[in-house]
Scaffold this active site. Structure first.
Site, PDB file in Angstrom:
ATOM      1  N   HIS A  17       5.698  52.103  26.693  1.00  7.51           N
ATOM      2  CA  HIS A  17       5.841  53.068  25.455  1.00  7.51           C
ATOM      3  C   HIS A  17       7.335  53.392  25.097  1.00  7.51           C
ATOM      4  CE1 HIS A  17       1.667  53.765  25.070  1.00  7.51           C
ATOM      5  NE2 HIS A  17       1.656  53.946  26.368  1.00  7.51           N
ATOM      6  N   HIS A  22       7.230  56.342  18.178  1.00  5.95           N
ATOM      7  CA  HIS A  22       6.618  57.750  18.973  1.00  5.95           C
ATOM      8  C   HIS A  22       7.419  58.410  19.818  1.00  5.95           C
ATOM      9  CE1 HIS A  22       3.179  59.820  17.750  1.00  5.95           C
ATOM     10  NE2 HIS A  22       2.397  59.663  18.664  1.00  5.95           N
ATOM     11  N   PHE A  68       0.778  62.206  28.057  1.00  5.01           N
ATOM     12  CA  PHE A  68       0.429  61.411  26.898  1.00  5.01           C
ATOM     13  C   PHE A  68       0.648  62.347  25.725  1.00  5.01           C
ATOM     14  CE2 PHE A  68      -0.911  58.319  29.710  1.00  5.01           C
ATOM     15  CZ  PHE A  68      -0.208  57.263  29.163  1.00  5.01           C
ATOM     16  N   ASN A  70      -1.161  63.391  22.972  1.00  6.03           N
ATOM     17  CA  ASN A  70      -2.020  63.944  22.386  1.00  6.03           C
ATOM     18  C   ASN A  70      -2.546  65.248  23.270  1.00  6.03           C
ATOM     19  OD1 ASN A  70      -2.262  62.035  20.555  1.00  6.03           O
ATOM     20  ND2 ASN A  70      -4.221  61.528  20.982  1.00  6.03           N
ATOM     21  N   ASN A 116       0.157  64.614  16.710  1.00  9.83           N
ATOM     22  CA  ASN A 116      -0.665  65.265  17.888  1.00  9.83           C
ATOM     23  C   ASN A 116      -0.250  66.033  18.708  1.00  9.83           C
ATOM     24  OD1 ASN A 116      -3.076  63.995  16.222  1.00  9.83           O
ATOM     25  ND2 ASN A 116      -2.710  62.194  16.992  1.00  9.83           N
TER      26      ASN A 116
END
Length: 193
Positions: A17, A22, A68, A70, A116
């Site tokens: 990631h 993001h 993460f 969320n 989120n």
């Protein structure tokens, strides 16, 4: 306006990631670390990596949640409690679909706008009364393309623009650290000709 004591970068952990859109929030705090020469340290009780740096002679904690996106609120609220910091002294840096790459905007208070990490933070705090740094990543054009867009890597031009926006935000950070958030906003939001 209150001086900042905690700056959080939102993103997803792991090398897969690392360069995604993001992770624009991670990119911001990583750039602060790079400029300061500090190092990240894993702090399991805060569910993330932490560091303490100085900006404009003011000490400030940095946090990268390892939960993460969320579940970012779990790490953020743990850090606020542990360091006894009120949310008004918090800045959360995150990716923003509704801003073009190369654009960064500061704001205080508000909703999550579909982000989120902010959604979870607001849910756990019970309000949205904290500072945000919105780092533009652009929108793919249709809502069905959002997930692959945010989890994908930006092209060379967009990536450079995101980097420039991060640098511009760091340049005005000393004003925010001193509690002069409105002046920091004015300078960051004024387009360079």
């Amino acid at each position: 306006m209150s001086a900042l004591r905690l700056i959080v970068g939102l993103g997803n952990p792991g090398p897969e990631h690392a360069q995604t859109r993001h992770n624009a929030g991670f990119r911001f705090v990583d750039a602060l670390i790079e400029r300061s020469g500090a190092r990240w340290a894993l702090d399991s009780k805060l569910f993330g990596e932490t560091a303490k740096v100085e900006v404009a002679g003011q000490p400030v904690w940095l946090l990268k949640p390892a939960t993460f996106m969320n579940l970012s609120g779990k790490s953020i609220t743990a850090a606020l409690r542990f360091w006894k910091i009120e949310p008004e002294h918090l800045l959360v840096a995150h990716d923003e679909l509704d801003l073009a790459p190369g654009t960064a905007r500061l704001k205080f208070d508000g909703g999550h706008g579909g982000q989120n990490g902010l959604r979870d933070t607001i849910r756990l705090l019970g309000h949205g009364k904290f500072h945000r740094l919105r780092v533009g990543i652009g929108h793919p054009g249709h809502k069905d393309r959002v997930v692959p867009w945010v989890l994908g890597r930006a092209g060379r031009e967009d990536d450079a623009a995101i980097g420039a926006a991060v640098d511009a935000a760091i340049d005005v950070l000393p004003l925010a650290m001193e509690g002069n958030f409105n002046e920091a906003m004015k300078r960051l939001h004024t387009e360079k000709k």
